[in-house]
Scaffold this motif. Structure first.
Motif, PDB file in Angstrom:
ATOM      1  N   ARG A   1      -7.988   3.052   2.110  1.00 48.94           N
ATOM      2  CA  ARG A   1      -7.555   1.836   1.444  1.00 48.94           C
ATOM      3  C   ARG A   1      -7.104   0.751   2.367  1.00 48.94           C
ATOM      4  O   ARG A   1      -7.371  -0.411   2.047  1.00 48.94           O
TER       5      ARG A   1
ATOM      6  N   ALA B   1      -3.386   7.169  10.277  1.00 51.66           N
ATOM      7  CA  ALA B   1      -3.276   6.398   8.903  1.00 51.66           C
ATOM      8  C   ALA B   1      -2.233   5.317   9.106  1.00 51.66           C
ATOM      9  O   ALA B   1      -2.259   3.983   8.574  1.00 51.66           O
ATOM     10  N   ASP B   2      -1.098   5.559   9.610  1.00 57.49           N
ATOM     11  CA  ASP B   2      -0.123   4.652   9.545  1.00 57.49           C
ATOM     12  C   ASP B   2      -0.326   3.687  10.455  1.00 57.49           C
ATOM     13  O   ASP B   2       0.172   2.495  10.273  1.00 57.49           O
TER      14      ASP B   2
ATOM     15  N   GLN C   1       1.041  -1.271  -0.068  1.00 63.61           N
ATOM     16  CA  GLN C   1      -0.078  -0.093   0.228  1.00 63.61           C
ATOM     17  C   GLN C   1       0.710   1.372   0.007  1.00 63.61           C
ATOM     18  O   GLN C   1       1.498   1.620   0.900  1.00 63.61           O
TER      19      GLN C   1
ATOM     20  N   ARG D   1       1.562   5.244   0.203  1.00 64.73           N
ATOM     21  CA  ARG D   1       1.290   6.302   1.197  1.00 64.73           C
ATOM     22  C   ARG D   1       0.690   7.395   0.348  1.00 64.73           C
ATOM     23  O   ARG D   1       1.334   7.726  -0.709  1.00 64.73           O
ATOM     24  N   GLU D   2      -0.159   8.030   0.423  1.00 63.66           N
ATOM     25  CA  GLU D   2      -1.068   9.108   0.022  1.00 63.66           C
ATOM     26  C   GLU D   2      -1.293  10.233   1.028  1.00 63.66           C
ATOM     27  O   GLU D   2      -0.448  10.444   2.141  1.00 63.66           O
TER      28      GLU D   2
ATOM     29  N   ASP E   1      -5.545   6.912   2.736  1.00 59.60           N
ATOM     30  CA  ASP E   1      -4.814   5.875   3.246  1.00 59.60           C
ATOM     31  C   ASP E   1      -5.405   4.976   4.045  1.00 59.60           C
ATOM     32  O   ASP E   1      -5.467   3.785   4.186  1.00 59.60           O
TER      33      ASP E   1
ATOM     34  N   ILE F   1      -2.613   1.136   8.527  1.00 63.25           N
ATOM     35  CA  ILE F   1      -1.861   0.392   7.523  1.00 63.25           C
ATOM     36  C   ILE F   1      -0.990  -0.539   8.140  1.00 63.25           C
ATOM     37  O   ILE F   1      -0.969  -1.855   7.554  1.00 63.25           O
TER      38      ILE F   1
END
Length: 748
Positions: free
Chosen positions: A678, A734-735, A667, A669-670, A675, A738
């Motif tokens: 997704r 977000a991190d 994935q 990163r945006e 993120d 993920i």
């Protein structure tokens, strides 16, 4: 149905079908183009091909299929008639040409055809015309049959290389497959069917080789001849040997890489003098081998005498093993004895048997050996007969110019063909090492040996010298046979397989063909002796006769006195030069080194000699620092194979599964909100794969409870909920989402 009402996808299939027709036509046109390139500039052929395409395209609009077939027949028969009219009157009888055509399809190259360029021009337009016409008229299967049969002909002759053969196979498959989809109005989604079949065809064709049985005559150093043509004298695998080209009846000699020689006995020879036992010559250089053009004929039409002075040499040959050649000192003028009835004469004046000689078969040859003083050869001039110049100055049109340029620099101080030949001969002898352990280069053998290789064996030396001479307008030819062998009596020698050899003959007006040998004799003889010693130590059979076991024969004083007093023994002035002797050119300077009075000073090696140093060599050498550049055929096949395998992947779902596997595990990163969304999509797909799909209207909370989701999954759902509904989103969250999904994926 009106053409405007048809499925719009058929446009693609029609293009693919026509592309397949172009591939199959290009495959056999590529074969004849490469062949014409060997003997002349292929520009005329290119013009004929373009003209035929234009005519065929116009004919497809106006001619019926029946009339087009008639036109193709007229093109072929008219072309062959024109070709036959260009031959001598005796060649107009059709049966020899029919017989030779049948022989072509058992592995004989079309390079052996007399007036080859005219033959290619005669036979090429008809299959191009008909194949393209039928493809344009949507007669796809018929077009594939015509084009495929033409390509198959060249496969059977052995002239079609692997790349062009593969292109032909792919072309036939594409023409038939895409053509049928076009006829059935198939949807565009069916294109991957053709691509899949193309990929399979490439793989299958790359692993299957068509080898006409009649073309194979192999020699095994351990067991002699092998295969049905050899008479079944030995089993086991055969090896590539120089002698393999000498013992067969093939008109072609393909230069090999590393090879082995054998110490097996081949002939016992009685002769007036020691010399080379010549098997045959080759006139047509292909870039990676040699071809002898023309058919064999009755001996009395092929034997003769040299145009200049000569002396008679009588020889008697006894075959010790079953073998397919008839050596004779050049130039044979008569043959007699029990095996003489088997003899046929080649177009180049050599002898060959109509069937294999059996052990103990004998024949006698009378030869007229050319002799000339060194001064005579220097003064022979360059008034070559047209027949000699046309046949023995041939080089492939693709021969690199740098061969001629280097030869010109090497021989700049030689002002006649004889001195030019001697300089080239000694330069090669001095500047290249003799070795049987080499890798065959791609492309021109002569170019590679002159510029890239440091060692080689006799076929490399002889090929390079012949090519260098031809670049200077000096007629020369490549010759194979045997060196004299082991002398076992005053007038008798035994010849073994390791005596097989190749050398050069150069033509001098009013003198004839004179032999030159650029291969270093010392290393070659040492290699042969080591092979013989090893065979004797291993107690191998058929390596010695009763006489050869005692070593080389040397004359005794009594025998010498008898010989000198023999009234029948001919004597010659020492100024005469026969083929075995060497005369160095007088006062010929090579890069500052003088060659005078029969003494040759050491020639400087490339890299040290003026004009051949590292700096100057850079203009001759191609840049080989990168990876090899694929040919057009290889690039096309690679692209088609990739498309084919893409079709296979799509048809089997491999593409979708591969994409999903990459999407799940990687994935990028945006922005944080994207993120998080997704990451949740990846999580949901993972849970659906492990348990079940989420039902319409089912909330995330209900779904997670139903599948008993992991705490990490709940944490990701919470982060997504805050991001989507509360607007609370940051990079750290977000991190975290993920990383949690990555952990779950890693455990799956």
């Amino acid at each position: 149905m009106n053409i405007t009402d048809r499925n719009p996808d058929i446009g693609l299939f029609r293009v693919l079908a026509l592309g397949g027709a172009l591939l199959v036509i290009g495959s056999f046109v590529g074969v004849v183009h490469d062949i014409v390139d060997v003997i002349s500039d292929p520009t005329a052929l290119q013009f004929v091909v373009v003209l035929t395409f234009v005519g065929s395209t116009i004919a497809a609009r106006y001619l019926t299929v029946r009339n087009a077939i008639i036109v193709a027949f007229v093109l072929l028969s008219g072309g062959l008639g024109w070709y036959l009219m260009g031959l001598s009157g005796a060649s107009l009888w059709p049966w020899p040409h029919i017989r030779y055509t049948l022989a072509l399809m058992t592995g004989n190259s079309i390079l052996g055809i007399v007036n080859l360029e005219a033959w290619v021009m005669a036979v090429t337009p008809a299959p191009i015309f008909l194949t393209w016409y039928l493809a344009v008229r949507r007669c796809h299967v018929a077009g594939a049959i015509v084009g495929g049969a033409t390509m198959l002909f060249f496969v059977l002759t052995g002239d079609a290389g692997a790349d062009l053969t593969l292109l032909g196979v792919v072309g036939v498959v594409s023409l038939v497959g895409a053509g049928e989809l076009d006829r059935l109005d198939a949807p565009i989604s069916e294109a991957d069917v053709v691509a899949t079949v193309v990929a399979v065809a490439i793989v299958v064709s790359a692993t299957i080789t068509i080898v006409p049985a009649g073309a194979v005559f192999a020699f095994s150093p351990d067991s002699g001849l092998s295969g049905s043509a050899a008479g079944g004298s030995g089993g086991g695998s055969s090896a590539d040997t120089l002698e393999g080209s000498l013992i067969s009846t093939s008109e072609e000699l393909s230069i090999q890489g590393s090879l082995d020689l054998t110490s097996k006995l081949r002939y016992a020879v009685r002769s007036d003098e020691e010399t080379y036992w010549r098997v045959g010559a080759y006139d047509l250089y292909t870039g990676d081998g040699w071809v002898r053009r023309g058919e064999t004929g009755p001996v009395d039409r092929r034997l003769g005498s040299p145009p200049g002075r000569s002396r008679t040499v009588e020889q008697t040959y006894r075959a010790i093993t079953k073998i397919g050649t008839m050596p004779a000192v050049w130039r044979p003028s008569d043959i007699a004895g029990p095996a003489a009835d088997l003899a046929r004469g080649t177009r180049l004046g050599g002898l060959r048997p109509s069937q294999m000689l059996a052990a103990n078969d004998t024949y006698r040859v009378t030869s007229e050996m050319p002799i000339a003083a060194g001064a005579d050869l220097r003064e022979a001039g360059t008034a070559y007969p047209d027949s000699i110049a046309n046949q023995y100055l041939q080089l492939p049109d693709s021969t690199p110019d740098r061969i001629g340029e280097r030869t010109q620099r090497l021989t700049s101080n030689a002002d006649n063909p004889y001195d030019t030949a001697r300089v080239i001969e000694r330069w090669l002898e001095t500047n290249r090492e003799y070795s049987l352990d080499v890798s065959k280069p791609s492309g021109s053998i002569a170019d590679s040996f002159l510029f890239e290789m440091e060692r080689g064996y006799c076929t490399y030396y002889a090929t390079t010298m012949t090519t260098m001479l031809r670049t200077q307008g000096i007629p020369a030819r490549f010759v194979v046979g045997y060196t004299s062998g082991q002398r076992v009596a005053e007038d008798e020698w035994v010849v073994r397989g390791h005596n097989s050899h190749a050398w050069v003959e150069v033509y001098f007006p009013e003198v004839g063909w004179i032999r030159f040998d650029p291969t270093p004799a010392g290393p070659r003889e040492s290699t042969a002796q080591q092979d013989l010693d090893a065979a004797r130590e291993a107690n191998e059979s058929n390596v010695d006769t009763n006489r050869s076991q005692d070593g080389e024969w040397t004359p005794t004083p009594t025998e010498t006195e008898t010989q000198s007093g023999d009234s029948q023994q001919q004597t010659f002035d020492e100024s005469d030069i026969s083929i075995p002797e060497y005369y160095a050119p007088d006062e010929v300077e090579l890069n500052g080194s003088n060659v005078s009075s029969g003494t040759v000073t050491e020639f400087a090696r490339p890299g040290n000699a003026p004009g051949f140093g590292t700096a100057n060599d850079s203009q001759d050498r191609e840049d080989d620092s990168g990876l090899p550049i694929p040919s057009v055929e290889q690039f096309t096949l690679g692209a088609l194979a990739m498309l084919g395998f893409a079709g296979v992947a799509r048809r089997t779902g491999l593409t979708r599964r591969t994409y999903r596997a990459v999407w799940l595990r990687w994935q990028p990163r945006e922005d944080p909100a994207t993120d998080i969304e997704r990451a949740f999509e990846r999580l949901e797909w993972l849970l659906e794969r492990r348990h079940r799909n989420r039902q319409p209207g089912e909330t995330v909370r209900d779904y997670f409870e139903a599948v008993d989701a992991d705490e990490r999954a709940w944490r990701v759902a919470t982060i997504r909920e805050r991001s989507r509904y509360a607007g609370t989103v940051d990079r750290e969250a977000a991190d975290e989402a993920i990383e949690l999904v990555d952990e779950l994926v890693g455990e799956s």
